[in-house]
Design an enzyme around this catalytic site. Structure first.
Site, PDB file in Angstrom:
ATOM      1  N   SER A 119       0.669  -1.267  -0.189  1.00  0.00           N
ATOM      2  CA  SER A 119      -0.122   0.125   0.174  1.00  0.00           C
ATOM      3  C   SER A 119       0.886   1.440   0.551  1.00  0.00           C
ATOM      4  O   SER A 119       0.425   2.702  -0.735  1.00  0.00           O
ATOM      5  CB  SER A 119      -1.159  -0.149   1.163  1.00  0.00           C
ATOM      6  OG  SER A 119      -1.667  -1.196   1.605  1.00  0.00           O
ATOM      7  N   HIS A 140      -0.833  -2.205  -6.993  1.00  0.00           N
ATOM      8  CA  HIS A 140      -1.693  -2.394  -5.848  1.00  0.00           C
ATOM      9  C   HIS A 140      -3.053  -2.532  -6.575  1.00  0.00           C
ATOM     10  O   HIS A 140      -3.906  -1.575  -6.560  1.00  0.00           O
ATOM     11  CB  HIS A 140      -1.217  -1.105  -5.176  1.00  0.00           C
ATOM     12  CG  HIS A 140      -1.764  -0.124  -4.682  1.00  0.00           C
ATOM     13  ND1 HIS A 140      -2.075   1.155  -3.827  1.00  0.00           N
ATOM     14  CD2 HIS A 140      -2.453  -1.715  -3.067  1.00  0.00           C
ATOM     15  CE1 HIS A 140      -2.890   1.038  -2.793  1.00  0.00           C
ATOM     16  NE2 HIS A 140      -3.141  -0.180  -2.278  1.00  0.00           N
ATOM     17  N   GLU A 152      -3.528   0.183  -8.899  1.00  0.00           N
ATOM     18  CA  GLU A 152      -2.403   1.106  -9.776  1.00  0.00           C
ATOM     19  C   GLU A 152      -1.231   0.862  -9.698  1.00  0.00           C
ATOM     20  O   GLU A 152      -0.946  -0.198  -8.710  1.00  0.00           O
ATOM     21  CB  GLU A 152      -2.475   2.119  -8.103  1.00  0.00           C
ATOM     22  CG  GLU A 152      -2.704   3.410  -7.496  1.00  0.00           C
ATOM     23  CD  GLU A 152      -2.409   4.627  -6.450  1.00  0.00           C
ATOM     24  OE1 GLU A 152      -1.862   5.225  -6.797  1.00  0.00           O
ATOM     25  OE2 GLU A 152      -1.991   3.044  -5.488  1.00  0.00           O
ATOM     26  N   ASN A 190      -3.006   6.053  -1.279  1.00  0.00           N
ATOM     27  CA  ASN A 190      -2.806   6.813   0.302  1.00  0.00           C
ATOM     28  C   ASN A 190      -2.581   7.012   0.164  1.00  0.00           C
ATOM     29  O   ASN A 190      -2.333   8.128   1.815  1.00  0.00           O
ATOM     30  CB  ASN A 190      -2.498   4.849   0.609  1.00  0.00           C
ATOM     31  CG  ASN A 190      -3.459   4.297   0.189  1.00  0.00           C
ATOM     32  OD1 ASN A 190      -4.661   4.032   1.062  1.00  0.00           O
ATOM     33  ND2 ASN A 190      -3.241   2.670   0.310  1.00  0.00           N
TER      34      ASN A 190
END
Ligand SMILES: NC(=O)c1ccc[n+]([C@@H]2O[C@H](COP(=O)([O-])OP(=O)(O)OC[C@H]3O[C@@H](n4cnc5c(N)ncnc54)[C@H](O)[C@@H]3O)[C@@H](O)[C@H]2O)c1
Length: 285
Positions: A119, A140, A152, A190
């Site tokens: 992450s 991701h 991602e 994130n």
């Protein structure tokens, strides 16, 4: 080389979700965890998730059986030798991921791409644990994997364009929409989401509102489908804390300081849905 078998390291909520999507997309899957019990828990979660799809008539019971048959659970990492592409989805811990990638580098053929579902951790650093940094990449997925469209894709400093193209193509074959992000702590998703969740936890900590009020404001006032505290519980509070620490240390800015209340919850073992208790309480499944 055609990718037929995908190796997935970690059978937790993300690993099992990725395994489900890969097997549904007709890939053979080898899914590992550190014990038989954890591998079985991962398979059982996939089975429950597929049962819901059968109930909704999105798949038939024979299709469910075929999907389950394509998933092989393993504990001995040596069996990852049979995989044509690796997706690592073990616990968010840098030391752990470095040792997993070093091990995979020794097990998998030199042509195999090793991707991480991290992450927030540096893909460049993870790649440095291997002798093939040009074949290491971030892939991701979002949680829950079967429902979320985004993946991602993160190139480390040495990742080749060929590795990027293959990974992007695989994401598309899994029915996802890939978006490229640069290798900075937290990438795009994130870097934006986790500070918002941390601020929601500070808002609770400072008594500005209770958990219901905070989530209701963000749902009804900001049109978010889910409140930030419920989302933190879904992600897992240990994972949220690990990502915040990566942002805090990696970017060196105090604005990413994890809220003390989050640390206290993690210390208490209140990890969210996966333990039945986080900012909210859940029936254990
Ligand atoms: N939870 C989310 O919303 C989310 C979203 C995107 C990405 N991620 C990332 O995905 C990864 C996994 O997160 P999760 O939510 O599935 O966590 P989780 O706690 O549900 O599962 C992690 C699993 O990894 C296993 N594991 C630990 N060491 C291992 C090893 N050496 N070999 C094989 N398995 C091992 C653990 O036993 C556990 O079952 C993390 O890097 C996390 O940051 C999580």
């Amino acid at each position: 080389m055609a990718i037929k078998t995908i190796g997935i390291v970690g059978a937790g909520q993300m690993g099992s979700g990725i395994a489900q999507v890969a097997a549904t997309s007709h890939f053979h899957v080898i899914m590992s965890d550190i014990s038989e019990a954890l591998v079985e828990r991962g398979k059982s979660n996939i089975s429950t998730s597929l049962d819901r799809m059968v109930q909704k008539e999105k798949i038939t019971p024979p299709q469910k059986r075929d999907i389950m048959d394509r998933i092989e659970g393993i504990v001995d990492m040596g069996e990852m030798k049979g995989a044509d592409f690796i997706i690592e989805a073990a616990t968010e811990n840098e030391g752990l991921k470095l040792s997993i990638f070093k091990e995979l580098d020794g097990i998998c053929g030199k042509e195999i791409i090793l991707s991480s579902n991290t992450s927030s951790l540096s893909i460049t650093k993870i790649a440095s644990a291997t002798t093939r940094p040009e074949k290491v990449i971030g892939m991701h997925f979002m949680n829950p994997v079967p429902a979320m469209e985004l993946v991602e894709i993160i190139k480390g400093l040495a990742t080749s364009d060929e590795t990027f193209r293959t990974t992007k193509g695989l994401a598309e074959k899994l029915g996802k929409t890939p978006v490229e992000a640069n290798d900075f702590p937290g990438f795009i998703s994130n870097r934006i989401l986790i500070p918002m969740i941390n601020e929601a936890i500070y808002t609770l900590f400072e008594g500005v509102g209770d958990a219901d009020a905070i989530d209701t404001v963000m749902k009804l006032g900001m049109n978010h489908p889910m409140g930030p505290l419920a989302l933190a519980d879904l992600i897992g509070l240990d994972t949220v804390l690990a990502i915040l620490n990566t942002l805090y240390q990696g970017l060196g800015d105090p604005k990413y300081r994890p809220c003390p209340l989050l640390k206290k919850y993690v210390d208490a073992g209140y990890l969210g849905r996966k333990t039945g208790r986080g900012f909210f309480s859940y029936e254990k499944t």
